[in-house]
Design a protein around this motif. Sequence first.
Motif, mmCIF file in Angstrom:
data_model
loop_
_atom_site.group_PDB
_atom_site.id
_atom_site.type_symbol
_atom_site.label_atom_id
_atom_site.label_comp_id
_atom_site.label_asym_id
_atom_site.label_seq_id
_atom_site.Cartn_x
_atom_site.Cartn_y
_atom_site.Cartn_z
ATOM 1 N N ARG A 24 0.789 -1.245 0.000
ATOM 2 C CA ARG A 24 0.000 0.000 0.000
ATOM 3 C C ARG A 24 0.824 1.300 0.000
ATOM 4 N NH1 ARG A 24 -3.335 -0.643 5.061
ATOM 5 N NH2 ARG A 24 -1.210 -0.686 5.831
ATOM 6 N N LEU A 28 5.247 5.381 2.978
ATOM 7 C CA LEU A 28 6.078 6.006 1.939
ATOM 8 C C LEU A 28 5.501 7.380 1.597
ATOM 9 C CD1 LEU A 28 8.138 6.139 -0.423
ATOM 10 C CD2 LEU A 28 6.446 4.928 -1.817
ATOM 11 N N LEU A 181 -1.861 3.147 11.873
ATOM 12 C CA LEU A 181 -1.294 3.773 10.663
ATOM 13 C C LEU A 181 -1.261 5.283 10.822
ATOM 14 C CD1 LEU A 181 -2.721 1.909 7.551
ATOM 15 C CD2 LEU A 181 -0.319 2.252 8.121
#
Length: 199
Positions: A24, A28, A181
Motif C-alpha cells: 500500500r 512512503l 497507521l
Amino acid sequence: MKEPNLMEKLNGKKINTAVFISGRGSNLRSLINHSKKKNSPILIKLVISDNQKAKGLIYSKQSKIKKYIINFKKKKNSEKKLLKELHNHEINLICLAGFMKILSKNFIKKFKNPILNIHPSLLPKYKGLNTHERVVKNKEKYSGSTVHIVSPKLDSGKIILQKKIKISKFENKKTLEKKILKIEHQLYYKAIIKFLFSL
Ligand code: GRF
C-alpha cells in the motif's frame, strides 16, 4: 553557544534515502510529504519494491522518484544488484516501510549505512506478522508502533522511538490497524530526525 540544528550539523547536505515497500505505501507517502518540507534533512532518491504491482509505487511516480524493482526469488543475486544500485545513487539511509521481505545478514553488513524499520506493535512485544490480530485476540490494553534500527534478528534492533495507543473495548484488527497507521505517519519521520541527531 546555540546548539547547531540538524541541517547545520549535516553542512546543509541532505541524506540520500531509499524507502523499501511491498504494498500500500501509506508510510512512503507520508515520508515523501515530510521530506518535501523546507528544512527536511532527507531526500528520497529511490523507492525499492519486491512487488512491481505494489500500490504504493503510485507515490514515487507522482513525485518523480526513481523506482527499482527487485526479484527476491533469487535473493542472493538480487541483493548484490541492489547494493550496486544503492551505491550508484549514493544512498546513505534505508527506511523499510511495509517491506515484507527479510534482508540477509550479508546485505545488512555490506550496506554499511543505517537501515530503519517501522513495526506496528510495541516492540519487543508482537514481533513478526499479523500483529493487530494477535494483539486484539490477547485482549491487550495498549498497542502502538515502533521505529527501530534493523539488525540481522527480525524486529529486534535498537529502538529509536515508540508511540503507544489505548485499545478500546470494541477494537478489531481493522480499526486498530487504521488507528496505528495514523500515528505511524508522524512517528516515522520524527524517529528519523531523532536518529539523525544522535549520530
Ligand atoms: C505499517 O503498519 C508498518 O508498520 C508495517 O507495515 C505497514 C505498512 O503499511 N511494517 P503501508 O504500506 O505503509 O501503508
